[in-house]
Design a protein around this motif. Structure first.
Motif: not given
Length: 107
Positions: A23-27, A49-50, A103-106
């Protein structure tokens, strides 16, 4: 007992994202990543995406972008970063490729 309850309650929430993405993944994304679909006036941005929300961060300011249906919904600071496109209904580039990337970060 409290620890066990915390594991049983929090565990499924954290499992919403795969084990390598939290959760809270950043790229950082760059215009080259989306090619002609890049909707911003800058060459790169941070996507986060969080809590089922997609944020884009540019120049130290973060803006929610997954709830924007037109320029009137966008923060004035974000509107200056949002590329124009006179062929689009609202006169701005389509944000959906950037929202989808967030959204794909999750996934």
């Amino acid at each position: 007992m409290r620890c066990l309850l915390a594991v049983l309650i929090i565990g499924p929430v954290l499992a919403a994202c795969s084990s390598d993405k939290g959760l809270g993944e950043t790229e950082r994304v760059r215009s080259d990543d989306l090619g002609s679909a890049w909707p911003l006036t800058v060459d790169s941005a941070l996507l986060t995406y969080d809590d089922a929300t997609v944020l884009v961060q540019v120049e130290g300011s973060a803006f929610r972008i997954d709830d924007i249906s037109g320029p009137g919904d966008a923060h004035s600071g974000f509107r200056r970063l949002w590329a124009t496109d006179p062929e689009q209904r609202h006169g701005r580039r389509d944000l959906s490729p950037l929202v989808d990337a967030g959204r794909s970060l999750c996934d």
